[in-house]
Design a protein around this motif. Structure first.
Motif, PDB file in Angstrom:
ATOM      1  N   UNK A  73    -103.130 -49.676  82.994  1.00  0.00           N
ATOM      2  CA  UNK A  73    -102.729 -51.194  83.601  1.00  0.00           C
ATOM      3  C   UNK A  73    -103.200 -52.138  82.089  1.00  0.00           C
ATOM      4  N   UNK A  74    -103.834 -51.832  82.669  1.00  0.00           N
ATOM      5  CA  UNK A  74    -104.611 -52.804  80.903  1.00  0.00           C
ATOM      6  C   UNK A  74    -103.881 -53.085  79.718  1.00  0.00           C
ATOM      7  N   UNK A  75    -103.218 -51.914  79.596  1.00  0.00           N
ATOM      8  CA  UNK A  75    -102.584 -51.353  78.061  1.00  0.00           C
ATOM      9  C   UNK A  75    -101.194 -52.256  78.215  1.00  0.00           C
ATOM     10  N   UNK A  76    -101.273 -52.859  79.227  1.00  0.00           N
ATOM     11  CA  UNK A  76     -99.747 -53.687  79.587  1.00  0.00           C
ATOM     12  C   UNK A  76     -99.964 -54.732  78.871  1.00  0.00           C
ATOM     13  N   UNK A  77    -100.756 -55.455  78.200  1.00  0.00           N
ATOM     14  CA  UNK A  77    -101.065 -56.346  77.162  1.00  0.00           C
ATOM     15  C   UNK A  77    -101.066 -56.172  75.955  1.00  0.00           C
ATOM     16  N   UNK A  78    -100.703 -54.745  75.403  1.00  0.00           N
ATOM     17  CA  UNK A  78    -100.751 -54.201  74.236  1.00  0.00           C
ATOM     18  C   UNK A  78     -99.283 -54.446  73.854  1.00  0.00           C
ATOM     19  N   UNK A 122     -88.557 -57.158  82.204  1.00  0.00           N
ATOM     20  CA  UNK A 122     -87.882 -55.631  82.006  1.00  0.00           C
ATOM     21  C   UNK A 122     -88.859 -54.880  81.544  1.00  0.00           C
ATOM     22  N   UNK A 123     -89.269 -54.748  79.785  1.00  0.00           N
ATOM     23  CA  UNK A 123     -89.926 -54.090  79.800  1.00  0.00           C
ATOM     24  C   UNK A 123     -91.357 -53.288  80.112  1.00  0.00           C
ATOM     25  N   UNK A 124     -92.394 -54.204  80.544  1.00  0.00           N
ATOM     26  CA  UNK A 124     -93.608 -54.861  81.127  1.00  0.00           C
ATOM     27  C   UNK A 124     -92.927 -53.789  82.385  1.00  0.00           C
ATOM     28  N   UNK A 125     -92.522 -54.072  83.464  1.00  0.00           N
ATOM     29  CA  UNK A 125     -91.960 -53.094  84.746  1.00  0.00           C
ATOM     30  C   UNK A 125     -91.920 -52.508  84.719  1.00  0.00           C
ATOM     31  N   UNK A 126     -90.945 -51.979  83.010  1.00  0.00           N
ATOM     32  CA  UNK A 126     -90.600 -50.301  82.808  1.00  0.00           C
ATOM     33  C   UNK A 126     -91.867 -49.727  82.739  1.00  0.00           C
ATOM     34  N   UNK A 127     -92.672 -50.463  81.648  1.00  0.00           N
ATOM     35  CA  UNK A 127     -93.948 -49.253  80.720  1.00  0.00           C
ATOM     36  C   UNK A 127     -95.018 -49.226  82.382  1.00  0.00           C
ATOM     37  N   UNK A 167     -93.605 -46.337  83.830  1.00  0.00           N
ATOM     38  CA  UNK A 167     -94.151 -45.672  83.597  1.00  0.00           C
ATOM     39  C   UNK A 167     -95.056 -44.611  83.333  1.00  0.00           C
ATOM     40  N   UNK A 168     -96.327 -45.662  83.553  1.00  0.00           N
ATOM     41  CA  UNK A 168     -97.418 -45.777  84.016  1.00  0.00           C
ATOM     42  C   UNK A 168     -98.214 -45.068  85.116  1.00  0.00           C
ATOM     43  N   UNK A 169     -97.934 -46.224  86.541  1.00  0.00           N
ATOM     44  CA  UNK A 169     -97.528 -45.643  87.440  1.00  0.00           C
ATOM     45  C   UNK A 169     -97.054 -44.988  88.470  1.00  0.00           C
ATOM     46  N   UNK A 170     -96.056 -44.805  88.303  1.00  0.00           N
ATOM     47  CA  UNK A 170     -95.289 -43.559  88.690  1.00  0.00           C
ATOM     48  C   UNK A 170     -95.085 -42.732  88.527  1.00  0.00           C
ATOM     49  N   UNK A 171     -94.824 -42.625  87.220  1.00  0.00           N
ATOM     50  CA  UNK A 171     -94.402 -41.696  85.689  1.00  0.00           C
ATOM     51  C   UNK A 171     -95.837 -40.991  86.129  1.00  0.00           C
ATOM     52  N   UNK A 172     -96.469 -41.883  85.118  1.00  0.00           N
ATOM     53  CA  UNK A 172     -98.186 -41.313  84.979  1.00  0.00           C
ATOM     54  C   UNK A 172     -98.800 -40.838  85.985  1.00  0.00           C
ATOM     55  N   UNK A 173     -98.687 -41.346  86.992  1.00  0.00           N
ATOM     56  CA  UNK A 173     -99.483 -41.302  87.885  1.00  0.00           C
ATOM     57  C   UNK A 173    -100.959 -42.076  87.480  1.00  0.00           C
ATOM     58  N   UNK A 193    -102.462 -41.419  85.210  1.00  0.00           N
ATOM     59  CA  UNK A 193    -103.300 -40.146  84.765  1.00  0.00           C
ATOM     60  C   UNK A 193    -104.079 -41.459  82.999  1.00  0.00           C
ATOM     61  N   UNK A 194    -104.994 -41.358  82.527  1.00  0.00           N
ATOM     62  CA  UNK A 194    -105.179 -41.803  81.428  1.00  0.00           C
ATOM     63  C   UNK A 194    -105.212 -40.791  80.090  1.00  0.00           C
ATOM     64  N   UNK A 195    -104.778 -39.481  80.656  1.00  0.00           N
ATOM     65  CA  UNK A 195    -104.813 -39.046  79.480  1.00  0.00           C
ATOM     66  C   UNK A 195    -103.017 -38.476  79.390  1.00  0.00           C
ATOM     67  N   UNK A 196    -102.560 -38.977  80.662  1.00  0.00           N
ATOM     68  CA  UNK A 196    -101.711 -38.854  79.738  1.00  0.00           C
ATOM     69  C   UNK A 196    -100.580 -40.695  78.937  1.00  0.00           C
ATOM     70  N   UNK A 197     -99.659 -40.740  78.436  1.00  0.00           N
ATOM     71  CA  UNK A 197     -98.782 -41.424  77.320  1.00  0.00           C
ATOM     72  C   UNK A 197     -97.772 -42.106  77.522  1.00  0.00           C
ATOM     73  N   UNK A 198     -98.086 -43.238  77.871  1.00  0.00           N
ATOM     74  CA  UNK A 198     -96.371 -44.455  77.353  1.00  0.00           C
ATOM     75  C   UNK A 198     -95.299 -44.311  76.369  1.00  0.00           C
ATOM     76  N   UNK A 199     -94.824 -43.934  76.158  1.00  0.00           N
ATOM     77  CA  UNK A 199     -93.913 -43.984  74.497  1.00  0.00           C
ATOM     78  C   UNK A 199     -93.178 -45.317  74.692  1.00  0.00           C
TER      79      UNK A 199
END
Length: 133
Positions: free
Chosen positions: A12-17, A42-47, A50-56, A58-64
């Motif tokens: 979640x902290x990567x939202x600032x990136x 919209x973009x930060x909500x979507x990301x 993706x972090x929380x719901x899509x990748x659960x 999991x810090x080993x999974x990435x969001x592009x």
């Protein structure tokens, strides 16, 4: 035009990136404050989805995240490594029985802030488009 891309681990902290990425895009492409606000939310909500719901988370999974600019359109594509979801069967967050529920607002927000929202790859990829003209 080539896409500008960034990849972040699902924390979640990567939202600032992502916020910095959008700030840089605003400076580079000179879009106005109204569209900037819509893009940021919209973009930060979507990301975040993706972090929380899509990748659960999991810090080993990435969001592009990628950004492409066409003549009068800016498009953000968000991709996760999750299982996907059925985006056609989401409850309406504005329905009386759902008003008090915390979930389901993100996609509703995205649809209201973007000019176009398109889900692909079983919901693992979403395209958010904003008209610049």
């Amino acid at each position: 035009m080539d896409a500008i891309k960034i990849q972040i681990p699902s924390l979640s902290e990567n939202i600032r990136i992502i916020e910095s990425f959008i700030d840089n895009a605003k400076e580079k492409f000179q879009f106005d404050d109204d569209i900037y606000g819509n893009i940021m939310i919209a973009v930060t909500e979507s990301v975040n989805n993706a972090i929380v719901h899509g990748n659960q988370s999991d810090k080993d999974k990435n969001v592009d995240l990628s950004l492409t600019l066409e003549e009068s359109l800016i498009r953000f594509t968000i991709q996760d490594e999750g299982k996907g979801f059925n985006y056609d069967s989401l409850p309406d967050p504005t329905a009386p029985e759902n008003i008090e529920k915390p979930g389901g607002r993100g996609i509703f927000l995205m649809k209201n802030l973007c000019d176009e929202v398109k889900f692909e790859d079983d919901g693992r990829r979403v395209e958010l488009s904003f008209y610049l003209a």
